[in-house]
Design a protein around this motif. Sequence first.
Motif, PDB file in Angstrom:
ATOM      1  N   LEU A   1       0.779  -1.090  -0.113  1.00 60.51           N
ATOM      2  CA  LEU A   1      -0.041  -0.051   0.031  1.00 60.51           C
ATOM      3  C   LEU A   1       0.953   1.182   0.066  1.00 60.51           C
ATOM      4  O   LEU A   1       1.980   1.185   0.555  1.00 60.51           O
ATOM      5  CB  LEU A   1      -0.947  -0.055   1.233  1.00 60.51           C
ATOM      6  CG  LEU A   1      -1.986  -1.076   1.345  1.00 60.51           C
ATOM      7  CD1 LEU A   1      -2.796  -1.113   2.605  1.00 60.51           C
ATOM      8  CD2 LEU A   1      -3.002  -0.882   0.211  1.00 60.51           C
TER       9      LEU A   1
ATOM     10  N   TYR B   1       0.474   6.933   2.404  1.00 64.20           N
ATOM     11  CA  TYR B   1      -0.719   7.613   2.785  1.00 64.20           C
ATOM     12  C   TYR B   1      -1.689   6.839   3.264  1.00 64.20           C
ATOM     13  O   TYR B   1      -2.300   6.992   4.396  1.00 64.20           O
ATOM     14  CB  TYR B   1      -1.115   8.641   1.865  1.00 64.20           C
ATOM     15  CG  TYR B   1      -2.017   8.124   0.672  1.00 64.20           C
ATOM     16  CD1 TYR B   1      -1.612   7.781  -0.528  1.00 64.20           C
ATOM     17  CD2 TYR B   1      -3.350   8.202   0.926  1.00 64.20           C
ATOM     18  CE1 TYR B   1      -2.383   7.411  -1.441  1.00 64.20           C
ATOM     19  CE2 TYR B   1      -4.059   7.542  -0.050  1.00 64.20           C
ATOM     20  CZ  TYR B   1      -3.546   7.202  -1.128  1.00 64.20           C
ATOM     21  OH  TYR B   1      -4.539   6.885  -2.112  1.00 64.20           O
ATOM     22  N   GLN B   2      -1.757   5.512   2.556  1.00 67.77           N
ATOM     23  CA  GLN B   2      -2.833   4.770   3.107  1.00 67.77           C
ATOM     24  C   GLN B   2      -2.344   3.972   4.411  1.00 67.77           C
ATOM     25  O   GLN B   2      -3.486   3.705   5.110  1.00 67.77           O
ATOM     26  CB  GLN B   2      -3.273   3.709   1.928  1.00 67.77           C
ATOM     27  CG  GLN B   2      -4.082   4.170   0.961  1.00 67.77           C
ATOM     28  CD  GLN B   2      -4.570   3.130  -0.163  1.00 67.77           C
ATOM     29  OE1 GLN B   2      -4.766   1.879   0.340  1.00 67.77           O
ATOM     30  NE2 GLN B   2      -4.940   3.584  -1.181  1.00 67.77           N
ATOM     31  N   ARG B   3      -0.968   3.589   4.431  1.00 62.36           N
ATOM     32  CA  ARG B   3      -0.708   2.757   5.548  1.00 62.36           C
ATOM     33  C   ARG B   3      -0.767   3.714   6.671  1.00 62.36           C
ATOM     34  O   ARG B   3      -1.265   3.566   7.890  1.00 62.36           O
ATOM     35  CB  ARG B   3       0.555   2.566   5.433  1.00 62.36           C
ATOM     36  CG  ARG B   3       0.765   0.960   4.578  1.00 62.36           C
ATOM     37  CD  ARG B   3       2.107   0.766   4.410  1.00 62.36           C
ATOM     38  NE  ARG B   3       2.996   1.307   3.430  1.00 62.36           N
ATOM     39  CZ  ARG B   3       4.118   1.974   3.742  1.00 62.36           C
ATOM     40  NH1 ARG B   3       4.524   1.851   4.791  1.00 62.36           N
ATOM     41  NH2 ARG B   3       4.804   2.667   2.698  1.00 62.36           N
TER      42      ARG B   3
ATOM     43  N   GLN C   1      -3.242  13.922   1.647  1.00 64.38           N
ATOM     44  CA  GLN C   1      -3.522  12.518   1.198  1.00 64.38           C
ATOM     45  C   GLN C   1      -4.094  11.866   2.203  1.00 64.38           C
ATOM     46  O   GLN C   1      -5.251  11.338   2.398  1.00 64.38           O
ATOM     47  CB  GLN C   1      -2.582  11.823   0.113  1.00 64.38           C
ATOM     48  CG  GLN C   1      -2.579  12.030  -1.194  1.00 64.38           C
ATOM     49  CD  GLN C   1      -1.471  11.299  -1.930  1.00 64.38           C
ATOM     50  OE1 GLN C   1      -0.396  11.145  -1.248  1.00 64.38           O
ATOM     51  NE2 GLN C   1      -1.979  10.633  -2.836  1.00 64.38           N
TER      52      GLN C   1
ATOM     53  N   TYR D   1      -8.085  11.046   2.454  1.00 66.99           N
ATOM     54  CA  TYR D   1      -8.640   9.562   2.520  1.00 66.99           C
ATOM     55  C   TYR D   1      -9.500   9.413   3.785  1.00 66.99           C
ATOM     56  O   TYR D   1     -10.426   8.532   3.618  1.00 66.99           O
ATOM     57  CB  TYR D   1      -7.335   8.870   2.474  1.00 66.99           C
ATOM     58  CG  TYR D   1      -7.448   7.282   2.307  1.00 66.99           C
ATOM     59  CD1 TYR D   1      -7.845   6.949   1.088  1.00 66.99           C
ATOM     60  CD2 TYR D   1      -7.462   6.373   3.181  1.00 66.99           C
ATOM     61  CE1 TYR D   1      -8.008   5.597   0.836  1.00 66.99           C
ATOM     62  CE2 TYR D   1      -7.588   5.143   3.043  1.00 66.99           C
ATOM     63  CZ  TYR D   1      -8.160   4.648   1.590  1.00 66.99           C
ATOM     64  OH  TYR D   1      -8.245   3.489   1.493  1.00 66.99           O
TER      65      TYR D   1
ATOM     66  N   GLN E   1     -13.378   8.171   3.563  1.00 69.07           N
ATOM     67  CA  GLN E   1     -13.699   6.845   4.378  1.00 69.07           C
ATOM     68  C   GLN E   1     -14.875   7.087   5.353  1.00 69.07           C
ATOM     69  O   GLN E   1     -15.378   6.219   5.867  1.00 69.07           O
ATOM     70  CB  GLN E   1     -12.443   6.146   5.069  1.00 69.07           C
ATOM     71  CG  GLN E   1     -11.718   5.477   4.071  1.00 69.07           C
ATOM     72  CD  GLN E   1     -10.400   4.903   4.786  1.00 69.07           C
ATOM     73  OE1 GLN E   1     -10.290   5.198   5.938  1.00 69.07           O
ATOM     74  NE2 GLN E   1      -9.270   4.133   4.195  1.00 69.07           N
TER      75      GLN E   1
ATOM     76  N   PRO F   1     -12.581   1.635   5.223  1.00 73.90           N
ATOM     77  CA  PRO F   1     -12.867   2.383   3.930  1.00 73.90           C
ATOM     78  C   PRO F   1     -14.576   2.204   3.763  1.00 73.90           C
ATOM     79  O   PRO F   1     -15.342   1.254   3.937  1.00 73.90           O
ATOM     80  CB  PRO F   1     -12.207   1.328   2.977  1.00 73.90           C
ATOM     81  CG  PRO F   1     -11.877   0.146   3.464  1.00 73.90           C
ATOM     82  CD  PRO F   1     -12.151   0.379   5.117  1.00 73.90           C
TER      83      PRO F   1
END
Lengths: 504, 504
Positions: free
Chosen positions: B18, B21-23, B62, B66, B70, B91
Amino acid sequence: MLISAAAFDASPTAGQTLPLYQRLAAHYSTAIVLGTLKAGERMPSVRELMARHDISLSTALQVLRYLEEQGSLEARPRVGYFVRAMGTGLPLTSEPDLSQPVQPNPHAHFVGINEHISLLLERGRQAEVYMDIGGCTPPPELFDHVFLNKTVTRLLREHPTLLSQGRSLLANQGNHPLFQQAMARRALASGIRVAPADVLATTGNSEGVSLALAAVASPGDMVAVESPTYYGLLQVVESLQLQTLEIPCSPRTGMSIEALELAFQTQPRLKAVVVVPDLQMPLGARMPDEKKARLVALCAAYGAALIEDDSYGLFVEGAQVKPLKAWDSASGHVIYCQAFNKSLAPGLRQGWMNGGQWHGRIQMLKFAQSRNTQTLGQLVVAEVLGSPTHQRSMEKLRQQLKRQREAMARLVARHFPVGTRMSLPSGGLCLWLEFPQQMSTSELFTAALARGIRIAPGSMFSNSGRYEHCMRLACTHPVNELMERAMKDLGAMACQQLKQSPRS
Amino acid sequence: MLISAAAFDASPTAGQTLPLYQRLAAHYSTAIVLGTLKAGERMPSVRELMARHDISLSTALQVLRYLEEQGSLEARPRVGYFVRAMGTGLPLTSEPDLSQPVQPNPHAHFVGINEHISLLLERGRQAEVYMDIGGCTPPPELFDHVFLNKTVTRLLREHPTLLSQGRSLLANQGNHPLFQQAMARRALASGIRVAPADVLATTGNSEGVSLALAAVASPGDMVAVESPTYYGLLQVVESLQLQTLEIPCSPRTGMSIEALELAFQTQPRLKAVVVVPDLQMPLGARMPDEKKARLVALCAAYGAALIEDDSYGLFVEGAQVKPLKAWDSASGHVIYCQAFNKSLAPGLRQGWMNGGQWHGRIQMLKFAQSRNTQTLGQLVVAEVLGSPTHQRSMEKLRQQLKRQREAMARLVARHFPVGTRMSLPSGGLCLWLEFPQQMSTSELFTAALARGIRIAPGSMFSNSGRYEHCMRLACTHPVNELMERAMKDLGAMACQQLKQSPRS
């Protein structure tokens, strides 16, 4: 015996060419209507009639048989003939040609029976009406509302969350086990074996018959119905885009088996037959057991569904009826429907059905189209039906309806046109009247409505147009002065249309 | 702010690719789920994130966007980001391709949705179940049964013959004037003009939608439905021998207008569109006003009936909804249906509808198929709905459901597989879960049932087979120890199927 020979004028009067035995019969009919010959009294014997009117043995026998056929007399073997309680002296509803299905009237401007009926009902609703002899639901005062309300209040006390429960908390897709058990027990008492789990609660009976037809037939298929039949059925059939095929009915024994067999032989899309076997609506016919057995066997042989509406069997006086479903053995092709709107509480709209071999599909359709039926209504019916209080109320209701039917029949005999024929049901909520052929009850409907009287004209009971000269007469209201006025008024209107002078 | 930078390991772990930023977002999600970051608390600012994790401005932005997407955070202009009450860190349900209608899965072994659903429901019924998170009717204790029962008892005292009255005594084919007035008044308050005489009482809402479809479409015609949709609708459509065309739905704003327009252009037999505009079942989407106006106009342009099921609008928290029908002006092509099963009393089965230009035909069909709806239910609803007591109960119910939904969402976040997505409805009775694609909720249904838990697998909500990895999660039950056990258990089963280790 108060009628003297002198009172009877044997010479044919102007315009009358009836045979002697019919004129003599009419003479005695009048005596019965006027109360000169009372219910239960013995009719003069064959010998007495021969001597009194100077007629032959065969004519005397014809007089007695004719009066018996008309329902004025009953024969008691080796004793003689007696005046029946219902003996109004009116001729009985005529037997139609029972040999083949009814052909729809090609000249009728057919706009859809639903629309026709809705229009009539709407016109009836919008008028100022003081007397309704069209609708067949007994008025509230004929039901035991105190007992009903007490039962509801008690049930809510015992099950406080009854109205707050969805179906997920109940077994069997919203069919309450107590209701299912009660219905299965009742069914067993009339010869039907239904497992409690196979009892499906419905909203009244229209829903039951509608689901049954939707389950067994597809748009364009054909359904055999009694002719005449209750207009609700014609509406259901049309709303499902099915075709009706009307099978003639004997006013005594119901749907013609010969005509139905012919229909099966010639109509490959005939998928279902709908029958009210006891107290057929509107004729009041009762199908004899032997004929019921033949009907069930015939439908089995042709693989058709036989849909039975047993809501009126409860009104048969002095007899326990055996529904068609009792003859349905392994094949399960009889679909049984019963409602308690007219016998227990019109406001509850509670009924039930068993769909035989189509039960699963019917349950599915019911669930898709309206989910479960209210639980409160199911519990009320389950509690009330089994109680001795209700047994007494029901017997009282039957007796009251009998008195009203007889009183209404006498009013018809007194005020309605010469030549009017009448059904002789052994129970129930209505009489079927047949005027001379030239009568239009659609016109009578309009004329009566203008004077505050609502009737159910014959055109509501068939797609064939053949009952334009007939009407259904509700006997659900107590016969009081207002009713006497309405019936006299209606009779005068009918006489006027036929250019007869008023009877009274 | 209790989460230290040290707690976050920026290095990709084995098998995880991933983006950074997602982590980081997942790190903060976990903090929210665990309650380290509490609802309403302020999220670290962009600058704080940059400093704390040594990341660029764009990565920090980000992360925040994000988490907002979500549903974990909400932005307050010029103040910053705050943790939402529902912030589970999961999410959100993914946006489908909204450009065209859903193609039925050609590989699915299609046996009829009715049969499929009936089979699942039947299996669910026959099992020993200690927790039902499949059905969406709130349990009885969430309704004010004392007030309901008092109302019934009082009504029977005031109208002692209520249950003994047939429809002939009521105006308007068994629709009680008080009920009609009450519904017309409510409708007016939400922007709909309906004359009281044009209010038709129905048994729940299935009957309303079923009548509407029967009135506007013939067997073989096509009906556009939301995808996914409530299974009852799929059953109704199939039982009327109509075809469904599934139109993709945004989990936020409901049915795709572009896809529907394409459907109109390519499907001449498309006669009707069925929509739940507010709190769409099962996604919980709410259609914005501007989109509602476009939908109404589009259906008018193509001469199609727009059937609106407004039973869930009552559950929207903190807002009055404006139904589609409010945009229907002269053409009358919007058919409005509303039921009170889930908001007032599941056991009463009371609803109503207005059929717009098809109202007459719908009344006719209703009358043919099930006659009138019980009067008692109509009066109870008319009395209860307008009362301040019910206003308070309804607000309490909404708050209770909100708490339950949030608690259930937290349980999902804690126990369900990595990669599970979830809807974020602004009210209502359920959540929609989306597992990773390889999940089979049909298998999960079987496994869960064996352990006493009933779920509603995704295959019930579509004919297309595209929701096999989804399920609807009812949030109607209070979250107690038993529920926590069930959710933990279900989560473990789901993880096992995906070969993930249990989350807890």
